[in-house]
Design an enzyme around this catalytic site. Structure first.
Site, PDB file in Angstrom:
ATOM      1  N   CYS A  84       9.286  43.455  19.846  1.00  0.00           N
ATOM      2  CA  CYS A  84      10.171  44.595  19.614  1.00  0.00           C
ATOM      3  C   CYS A  84      11.634  44.197  19.899  1.00  0.00           C
ATOM      4  O   CYS A  84      12.202  43.419  19.162  1.00  0.00           O
ATOM      5  CB  CYS A  84       9.715  45.794  20.449  1.00  0.00           C
ATOM      6  N   GLU A 173       0.509  44.701  22.372  1.00  0.00           N
ATOM      7  CA  GLU A 173      -0.113  44.989  23.665  1.00  0.00           C
ATOM      8  C   GLU A 173      -0.764  46.355  23.739  1.00  0.00           C
ATOM      9  O   GLU A 173      -1.542  46.619  24.675  1.00  0.00           O
ATOM     10  CB  GLU A 173       0.923  44.849  24.793  1.00  0.00           C
ATOM     11  N   SER A 225      -5.741  64.192  45.790  1.00  0.00           N
ATOM     12  CA  SER A 225      -5.650  65.219  44.752  1.00  0.00           C
ATOM     13  C   SER A 225      -7.005  65.553  44.153  1.00  0.00           C
ATOM     14  O   SER A 225      -7.174  66.602  43.534  1.00  0.00           O
ATOM     15  CB  SER A 225      -4.721  64.752  43.634  1.00  0.00           C
ATOM     16  N   GLY A 226      -7.964  64.654  44.308  1.00  0.00           N
ATOM     17  CA  GLY A 226      -9.249  64.843  43.650  1.00  0.00           C
ATOM     18  C   GLY A 226      -9.320  64.189  42.290  1.00  0.00           C
ATOM     19  O   GLY A 226     -10.372  64.185  41.655  1.00  0.00           O
ATOM     20  N   GLY A 227      -8.200  63.614  41.821  1.00  0.00           N
ATOM     21  CA  GLY A 227      -8.201  62.877  40.568  1.00  0.00           C
ATOM     22  C   GLY A 227      -8.747  61.472  40.752  1.00  0.00           C
ATOM     23  O   GLY A 227      -9.059  61.033  41.861  1.00  0.00           O
ATOM     24  N   VAL A 228      -8.854  60.746  39.646  1.00  0.00           N
ATOM     25  CA  VAL A 228      -9.426  59.398  39.682  1.00  0.00           C
ATOM     26  C   VAL A 228      -8.624  58.486  40.594  1.00  0.00           C
ATOM     27  O   VAL A 228      -9.177  57.765  41.430  1.00  0.00           O
ATOM     28  CB  VAL A 228      -9.491  58.816  38.255  1.00  0.00           C
ATOM     29  N   SER A 230      -6.347  58.974  43.162  1.00  0.00           N
ATOM     30  CA  SER A 230      -6.371  59.190  44.603  1.00  0.00           C
ATOM     31  C   SER A 230      -7.778  59.011  45.164  1.00  0.00           C
ATOM     32  O   SER A 230      -7.948  58.561  46.301  1.00  0.00           O
ATOM     33  CB  SER A 230      -5.818  60.567  44.975  1.00  0.00           C
ATOM     34  N   THR A 231      -8.796  59.325  44.373  1.00  0.00           N
ATOM     35  CA  THR A 231     -10.171  59.147  44.832  1.00  0.00           C
ATOM     36  C   THR A 231     -10.489  57.675  45.029  1.00  0.00           C
ATOM     37  O   THR A 231     -11.075  57.277  46.050  1.00  0.00           O
ATOM     38  CB  THR A 231     -11.157  59.770  43.828  1.00  0.00           C
TER      39      THR A 231
END
Length: 590
Positions: A84, A173, A225-228, A230-231
């Site tokens: 690019c 990429e 947070s309960g997200g991927v 942070s878990t």
């Protein structure tokens, strides 16, 4: 370990994605500043110059050490690939012609291969590629052959094998360039002659050692947070130092999805988190956001509110006595999209202000009170680590959810306005954030009355118009009868969005559609009638790492069921379907 491939950061949002894609090929790669002296790069087998938002003619635009591509001593220098902006810079420095494009080319494009050469060996015909540029190479430098073109870019790839210099205007990429892996394979192995020396999996032991080093004899206080992200980060910390040294707090901001708090409470109990608590801070967050309309100000307020809650909790539990550090699930796109990359010297244009990178968090970092075990990884890599850790699929396969929560999916407006009918569609005076040429844009939305037949229609329309960065389709409601109304972030509007989001999630899960996509943001916009002041936007997308994304269509029956239930939600006047890829539109609307 000495890298075989260096990636030079010219300010592109995909800079570290390039390095990761090379590592996926089994070759160790590192990112360096674009101006790194050529003498420091000798010994590497290859150098890749990233894309970026600048023009080669801009004062102070990123450049490279000219000795890296000079004709003298080329046999002692690494092979070079420009991507690019990297192609434009290479052409410019070597006597080619770079021109301002008459229109940008963002997202899906098609490469017509005129000759395979060395770089495009094994690739032929018409290839789907991903573009994000406005300037273009109008004349190749002396000694370079042109390999291919697109509709708006006559020189989309060049090479000079004798000088060991190669370049492409498209982005190999990103996952949506279907021949991208082959292009990088040709360069890394065919041109540079690299040997495999890197295993992209099996990083858990290394990361756990890094956690232990950063923590020392201190314990880790973790806001989850309960997200991927942070878990996985929290689980790594549990393994690295033991559950007795990891204290987790989930902050209920009042910006969460329906039933989210109870789900997280149960999920972390299953992980073996013995020191875990829920902190209800909803009044503080909603109070600080009252009357705020600007999306960037929202993010800053939420980030500072997080820090205030963190400091209050830390202080109340005596976690500021030097025996504790703060853990976070920040992943790499969070840092590079906020312009906060350290390795690449922070050239990346700000695409979003991330709540983990505002001033308060930066202060914690400067004090050495932070552990971010996933800060070098992308979303798909994080999931791979999670699978190796044995984390349950119901946690690991959750769709990404933004840290600021529903606040950035509930758009606000300061002024009233009506949609304007044009030959191309309805121009709606709502501003959403986009990314065009690696830079952030805030532009209007254009609404169509029907789904177009061509999947490239939305990208082609945005490239042609220039003053919009998002295309939606009206699937319910009369655009002519709807207006943009002044609106702020209120409890009523958040509840309305929560109900709409819960409907979409339930139907997506029950139909199996959720498993076929990467993320499904549901957005509330202040575009309606006095009785029903808002509309809902559906935004299902497909991605690998969030750096690029494609809009996804859903089965007609599922869409009909969603529209029927959403239209019955109190206060909802219309339903729209977002067709925009990233680029030119970001995944989230704010």
């Amino acid at each position: 370990m000495r890298p075989q491939i260096f990636v030079l950061d010219a300010g592109g949002q995909y800079c570290h994605l390039i390095a990761r894609k090379v590592r996926e090929l089994g070759v160790y790669a590192e990112v360096m500043a674009s101006e790194t002296p050529a003498s420091e790069l000798r010994g590497a087998k290859g150098v890749i110059i990233s894309g970026g938002p600048s023009s080669v003619y801009d004062p102070g635009s990123p450049t490279i050490d000219p000795d890296l591509i000079a004709s003298t001593h080329r046999e002692e220098s690494p092979c070079v690939l420009g991507i690019c902006y990297g192609q434009q810079l290479m052409a410019h420095l070597l006597g080619g012609q770079v021109e301002k494009g008459t229109k940008g080319e963002y997202g899906l494009a098609h490469l017509e291969i005129e000759r395979q050469g060395t770089l495009l060996a094994g690739i032929s015909g018409r290839q789907q590629v991903w573009m994000s540029h406005r300037d273009l190479v109008a004349g190749a430098p002396p000694g370079f052959a042109v390999l291919g073109s697109t509709e708006t870019c006559p020189i989309a790839s060049i090479e000079s094998p004798e000088q060991r210099l190669f370049a492409v205007q498209f982005h190999p990429e990103v996952v949506h360039t279907l021949c991208g892996k082959q292009v990088l394979t040709n360069f890394v192995f065919g041109v540079c002659g690299c040997e495999t020396d890197w295993d992209p999996s099996g990083q858990i032991g290394i990361v756990e050692n890094q956690i232990r080093e950063a923590a020392g004899d201190r314990s880790i206080f973790f806001f989850v947070s309960g997200g991927v992200d942070s878990t996985v980060a929290y689980t790594l910390c549990l393994r690295a130092v033991g559950p007795e040294r990891v204290h987790g707090v989930y902050v209920d901001t009042g910006l969460m999805r329906e039933d989210e708090t109870e789900f997280v409470r149960g999920a972390f109990a299953k992980l073996g988190a013995t020191n875990f608590q829920v902190e209800d801070a909803s009044e503080a967050f909603l109070g600080s956001l009252a009357g705020v309309i600007d999306p960037e100000k929202k993010r800053h307020i939420i980030g500072e509110a997080f820090v205030e809650v963190q400091e209050r909790v830390l202080d109340s539990e005596h976690f500021l006595d030097g025996h504790w550090v703060l853990g976070q699930g920040t992943i790499y796109p969070d840092t590079i999209e906020s312009g906060g990359d350290v390795i690449g010297k922070g050239k990346a244009e700000v695409i979003k202000t991330h709540h983990n990178r505002v001033a308060g968090i930066q202060k914690l970092i400067s004090e050495g009170r932070i552990v971010e075990p996933l800060s070098s990884f992308y979303k798909d890599e994080v999931r791979e680590i999670g699978r190796e850790l044995g984390i349950a699929p119901e946690l690991l396969e959750r769709h990404p959810f933004p840290g600021p929560g529903l606040a950035i999916r509930c758009l606000c407006a300061a002024e009233a306005g009506s949609a304007v009918k044009t030959a191309d569609g309805w121009i709606i005076p709502l501003r959403s954030v986009g990314v065009q040429g690696d830079s952030r844009t805030y532009r209007a939305v254009i609404a169509l009355d029907a789904f177009p037949e061509s999947e490239t229609f939305a990208a082609d329309l945005i490239n042609r118009l220039g003053d919009v960065n998002r295309v939606v389709v009206r699937v319910h409601g009369d655009v002519d009868a709807l207006t943009v109304r002044p609106a702020t972030l209120t409890a009523d509007r958040l509840d309305r969005l929560r109900r709409a989001d819960a409907i979409v999630r339930r139907l997506s899960v029950d139909s199996g559609f959720e498993q076929s996509i990467w993320q499904f943001p549901v957005v509330l916009v202040p575009f309606g009638t006095p009785e029903r002041p808002d509309s809902v936007v559906l935004r299902p997308i497909d991605s690998v790492d969030g750096m690029t994304a494609r809009a996804v269509g859903m089965p007609e029956e599922l869409l009909r069921n969603m529209v029927r239930e959403l239209a019955a939600v109190e206060g909802v006047a219309g339903v729209f379907y977002d067709l925009t890829n990233k680029p030119p539109g970001t995944i989230e609307w704010e």
